[in-house]
Design a protein around this motif. Structure first.
Motif, PDB file in Angstrom:
ATOM      1  N   MET A  85     -13.930 -53.546 -15.682  1.00 25.19           N
ATOM      2  CA  MET A  85     -15.466 -54.200 -14.562  1.00 25.19           C
ATOM      3  C   MET A  85     -15.796 -52.932 -14.544  1.00 25.19           C
ATOM      4  SD  MET A  85     -12.934 -54.429 -10.534  1.00 25.19           S
ATOM      5  CE  MET A  85     -13.708 -56.434 -11.115  1.00 25.19           C
ATOM      6  N   LEU A  86     -16.820 -52.368 -13.654  1.00 24.33           N
ATOM      7  CA  LEU A  86     -17.225 -51.254 -13.080  1.00 24.33           C
ATOM      8  C   LEU A  86     -16.912 -50.965 -11.943  1.00 24.33           C
ATOM      9  CD1 LEU A  86     -19.481 -48.860 -13.194  1.00 24.33           C
ATOM     10  CD2 LEU A  86     -21.239 -50.412 -11.403  1.00 24.33           C
ATOM     11  N   TYR A  87     -16.309 -50.033 -11.552  1.00 22.87           N
ATOM     12  CA  TYR A  87     -16.060 -49.704  -9.490  1.00 22.87           C
ATOM     13  C   TYR A  87     -16.472 -48.296  -9.406  1.00 22.87           C
ATOM     14  CZ  TYR A  87     -11.084 -51.661 -10.843  1.00 22.87           C
ATOM     15  OH  TYR A  87     -10.926 -52.353 -10.582  1.00 22.87           O
ATOM     16  N   ILE A  88     -17.377 -48.699  -8.092  1.00 19.05           N
ATOM     17  CA  ILE A  88     -18.564 -47.835  -7.656  1.00 19.05           C
ATOM     18  C   ILE A  88     -18.096 -46.473  -6.752  1.00 19.05           C
ATOM     19  CG2 ILE A  88     -20.636 -46.692  -6.836  1.00 19.05           C
ATOM     20  CD1 ILE A  88     -21.641 -49.469  -7.915  1.00 19.05           C
ATOM     21  N   ILE A  89     -17.071 -45.560  -6.588  1.00 17.77           N
ATOM     22  CA  ILE A  89     -15.840 -45.543  -6.270  1.00 17.77           C
ATOM     23  C   ILE A  89     -16.804 -44.265  -4.903  1.00 17.77           C
ATOM     24  CG2 ILE A  89     -13.842 -43.691  -5.962  1.00 17.77           C
ATOM     25  CD1 ILE A  89     -13.430 -45.565  -8.540  1.00 17.77           C
ATOM     26  N   ILE A 122     -21.846 -58.022 -14.962  1.00 19.37           N
ATOM     27  CA  ILE A 122     -20.430 -57.068 -15.153  1.00 19.37           C
ATOM     28  C   ILE A 122     -19.462 -57.204 -14.062  1.00 19.37           C
ATOM     29  CG2 ILE A 122     -19.498 -54.848 -15.256  1.00 19.37           C
ATOM     30  CD1 ILE A 122     -21.998 -54.632 -17.943  1.00 19.37           C
ATOM     31  N   PRO A 123     -18.488 -57.653 -13.416  1.00 16.04           N
ATOM     32  CA  PRO A 123     -18.094 -57.899 -12.271  1.00 16.04           C
ATOM     33  C   PRO A 123     -17.968 -56.216 -12.055  1.00 16.04           C
ATOM     34  CG  PRO A 123     -16.117 -57.961 -14.530  1.00 16.04           C
ATOM     35  CD  PRO A 123     -17.353 -57.906 -14.584  1.00 16.04           C
ATOM     36  N   THR A 124     -17.784 -55.856 -10.155  1.00  7.32           N
ATOM     37  CA  THR A 124     -18.150 -54.721 -10.029  1.00  7.32           C
ATOM     38  C   THR A 124     -17.171 -54.564  -8.463  1.00  7.32           C
ATOM     39  OG1 THR A 124     -19.947 -55.133  -8.629  1.00  7.32           O
ATOM     40  CG2 THR A 124     -20.645 -54.115 -10.642  1.00  7.32           C
ATOM     41  N   ARG A 125     -16.650 -53.135  -8.382  1.00  8.79           N
ATOM     42  CA  ARG A 125     -15.915 -53.208  -7.170  1.00  8.79           C
ATOM     43  C   ARG A 125     -16.649 -52.253  -6.333  1.00  8.79           C
ATOM     44  NH1 ARG A 125      -8.874 -52.660  -6.425  1.00  8.79           N
ATOM     45  NH2 ARG A 125      -9.159 -52.690  -4.456  1.00  8.79           N
ATOM     46  N   THR A 126     -16.322 -51.814  -5.363  1.00 12.00           N
ATOM     47  CA  THR A 126     -16.905 -50.830  -4.698  1.00 12.00           C
ATOM     48  C   THR A 126     -15.830 -50.495  -3.955  1.00 12.00           C
ATOM     49  OG1 THR A 126     -18.959 -51.832  -4.146  1.00 12.00           O
ATOM     50  CG2 THR A 126     -18.425 -49.706  -2.577  1.00 12.00           C
ATOM     51  N   LEU A 127     -15.170 -48.934  -3.759  1.00 13.09           N
ATOM     52  CA  LEU A 127     -14.798 -48.557  -2.635  1.00 13.09           C
ATOM     53  C   LEU A 127     -15.694 -47.693  -2.077  1.00 13.09           C
ATOM     54  CD1 LEU A 127     -12.800 -49.299  -5.798  1.00 13.09           C
ATOM     55  CD2 LEU A 127     -11.152 -47.536  -4.648  1.00 13.09           C
ATOM     56  N   PRO A 128     -15.136 -48.145  -0.124  1.00 12.35           N
ATOM     57  CA  PRO A 128     -15.643 -46.630   0.478  1.00 12.35           C
ATOM     58  C   PRO A 128     -14.955 -45.735   0.575  1.00 12.35           C
ATOM     59  CG  PRO A 128     -14.746 -48.467   1.635  1.00 12.35           C
ATOM     60  CD  PRO A 128     -14.789 -48.647   0.231  1.00 12.35           C
ATOM     61  N   ASN A 129     -15.563 -44.920   1.295  1.00  4.71           N
ATOM     62  CA  ASN A 129     -15.810 -43.456   1.875  1.00  4.71           C
ATOM     63  C   ASN A 129     -16.343 -42.841   2.844  1.00  4.71           C
ATOM     64  OD1 ASN A 129     -13.738 -40.813   2.102  1.00  4.71           O
ATOM     65  ND2 ASN A 129     -13.458 -41.426  -0.181  1.00  4.71           N
ATOM     66  N   LYS A 182     -13.300 -52.852 -20.557  1.00  5.97           N
ATOM     67  CA  LYS A 182     -12.805 -51.755 -19.993  1.00  5.97           C
ATOM     68  C   LYS A 182     -13.328 -51.177 -18.527  1.00  5.97           C
ATOM     69  CE  LYS A 182     -10.558 -50.736 -24.024  1.00  5.97           C
ATOM     70  NZ  LYS A 182      -9.098 -51.103 -23.714  1.00  5.97           N
ATOM     71  N   ASP A 183     -12.791 -50.615 -18.334  1.00  2.20           N
ATOM     72  CA  ASP A 183     -12.586 -50.421 -16.612  1.00  2.20           C
ATOM     73  C   ASP A 183     -13.788 -49.102 -17.078  1.00  2.20           C
ATOM     74  OD1 ASP A 183     -11.339 -52.451 -15.400  1.00  2.20           O
ATOM     75  OD2 ASP A 183      -9.420 -50.927 -14.512  1.00  2.20           O
ATOM     76  N   VAL A 184     -14.200 -48.788 -15.920  1.00  5.77           N
ATOM     77  CA  VAL A 184     -15.018 -47.884 -15.499  1.00  5.77           C
ATOM     78  C   VAL A 184     -15.915 -47.723 -14.318  1.00  5.77           C
ATOM     79  CG1 VAL A 184     -17.889 -46.855 -16.091  1.00  5.77           C
ATOM     80  CG2 VAL A 184     -16.955 -48.346 -18.213  1.00  5.77           C
ATOM     81  N   ALA A 185     -15.600 -46.622 -14.587  1.00  2.44           N
ATOM     82  CA  ALA A 185     -15.503 -45.374 -12.427  1.00  2.44           C
ATOM     83  C   ALA A 185     -16.644 -44.496 -13.118  1.00  2.44           C
ATOM     84  CB  ALA A 185     -14.109 -44.312 -12.681  1.00  2.44           C
ATOM     85  N   PHE A 186     -17.718 -45.067 -11.646  1.00  2.00           N
ATOM     86  CA  PHE A 186     -18.555 -44.621 -11.635  1.00  2.00           C
ATOM     87  C   PHE A 186     -19.006 -43.729  -9.547  1.00  2.00           C
ATOM     88  CE2 PHE A 186     -23.051 -43.981  -9.333  1.00  2.00           C
ATOM     89  CZ  PHE A 186     -23.769 -43.499 -10.660  1.00  2.00           C
ATOM     90  N   LEU A 187     -18.538 -42.443  -9.771  1.00  2.00           N
ATOM     91  CA  LEU A 187     -17.366 -41.699  -8.946  1.00  2.00           C
ATOM     92  C   LEU A 187     -19.310 -41.633  -7.704  1.00  2.00           C
ATOM     93  CD1 LEU A 187     -15.193 -39.694 -10.718  1.00  2.00           C
ATOM     94  CD2 LEU A 187     -15.013 -41.900  -9.899  1.00  2.00           C
ATOM     95  N   VAL A 188     -19.122 -40.991  -7.052  1.00  2.00           N
ATOM     96  CA  VAL A 188     -20.620 -41.260  -5.653  1.00  2.00           C
ATOM     97  C   VAL A 188     -19.771 -40.586  -4.891  1.00  2.00           C
ATOM     98  CG1 VAL A 188     -22.240 -42.112  -4.572  1.00  2.00           C
ATOM     99  CG2 VAL A 188     -21.330 -43.205  -6.665  1.00  2.00           C
ATOM    100  N   VAL A 189     -20.698 -39.657  -4.348  1.00  2.00           N
ATOM    101  CA  VAL A 189     -20.427 -38.338  -3.112  1.00  2.00           C
ATOM    102  C   VAL A 189     -20.965 -39.067  -1.398  1.00  2.00           C
ATOM    103  CG1 VAL A 189     -20.416 -35.899  -1.770  1.00  2.00           C
ATOM    104  CG2 VAL A 189     -20.855 -36.474  -4.311  1.00  2.00           C
ATOM    105  N   GLY A 190     -19.599 -38.986  -1.272  1.00  2.00           N
ATOM    106  CA  GLY A 190     -20.121 -39.580   0.071  1.00  2.00           C
ATOM    107  C   GLY A 190     -19.423 -40.834   0.263  1.00  2.00           C
TER     108      GLY A 190
END
Length: 287
Positions: A1-5, A105-112, A75-83
């Motif tokens: 999964m791609l995690y957009i964090i 590819i499944p994705t999940r977004t973690l807001p901030n 595998k899990d891949v983390a893509f980090l985003v400022v903001g």
């Protein structure tokens, strides 16, 4: 999964607990490094997260996304985003590429937190903001003024305008490129005073009063950090202001500024008496 964090705005500690757990178990961790920056360097992030970080510049994200997505089905891949992850269209495009991948590819977004919401620290109501616009660095031969039209539309409705300021990271030196050499310019970050000056410069061409010297505005720097700065005044006053290190943003106030907004913002005024006088003459009662 791609995690957009989303990482938030200030430092390594703004990441959510969920985000941190994912980062620490991910196969690879990327940090998008060109639409915004954190106020700490890469080594500090790596120390806190306990993981090595791969910097993803514009070329990698826009032209080599396959490298980022490689193995994300297994595998899990983390893509980090400022903001916040979706404050920039670049990240929407990356999520779309995951959908279009065969198989998807499944994705999940973690807001901030992002500047789009953090700007509420000025006391200006988020409900009263219109379209967000971007201000780029002017050159001797290129001074785009399309931002003025968007601000004018907001102003016609009495709305505030959030202006996001230009960031130049890993920009090629065009003269060197013409000689066949790839050389990158030093990073540059637009400041509130530069933005205000450019707005006033375009006002001199358009002469509609939208970005006139006496329009009220608020400048912010490093929101969310312990040393955040907020100042209010006319565009002319902000054109001489120094808010220190990046990142900066500017808000041009709309005429629908409520009494409560004025009461809060005036505490940040460079010249409180002048700010009050202009507000009472041109803004009060128009909401």
């Amino acid at each position: 999964m791609l995690y957009i964090i989303g990482l938030g705005l200030a430092d390594e500690r703004d990441v959510s607990v969920k985000g941190l757990e994912i980062i620490r178990r991910a196969e690879r961790v990327y940090l998008e490094a060109y639409t915004a920056i954190l106020l700490v360097d890469q080594s500090q992030l790596e120390s806190y997260y306990g993981r090595p970080i791969i910097l993803a510049d514009r070329e990698m994200v826009e032209s080599k996304s396959d490298e980022i997505l490689s193995g994300a089905l297994e595998k899990d891949v983390a893509f980090l985003v400022v903001g916040d992850p979706f404050s920039a269209t670049t990240h929407t495009d990356l999520a779309l590429r995951c959908r279009q991948h065969e198989p998807s590819i499944p994705t999940r977004t973690l807001p901030n937190a992002s500047i789009l919401t953090a700007v509420g620290a000025t006391g200006l109501s988020l409900y009263s903001f219109g379209q967000t616009v971007s201000m780029v660095f002017f050159t001797d031969t290129w001074k785009p003024s399309s931002f003025y039209d968007r601000i004018a539309e907001n102003a016609s409705l009495g709305f505030h305008t959030l202006v996001l300021l230009d960031i130049k990271v890993k920009e090629p030196d065009l003269k060197a490129l013409a000689r066949g050499k790839i050389v990158y310019e030093p990073p540059r970050f637009m400041t509130v005073d530069q933005c205000a000056s450019q707005m006033i410069e375009i006002e001199g061409e358009r002469k509609q009063g939208v970005c006139a010297n006496g329009k009220l505005a608020v400048g912010v720097a490093r929101l969310g950090n312990a040393d955040q700065q907020i100042i209010a005044g006319t565009l002319e006053e902000l054109a001489s202001a120094d808010l220190g290190r990046p990142l900066h943003s500017l808000v041009l106030c709309g005429t629908k500024m409520h009494d409560m907004e004025w009461e809060y913002v005036r505490e940040f005024a460079i010249d409180q008496a002048k700010f009050d006088s202009i507000w009472k003459a041109e803004y009060a009662g128009k909401g």
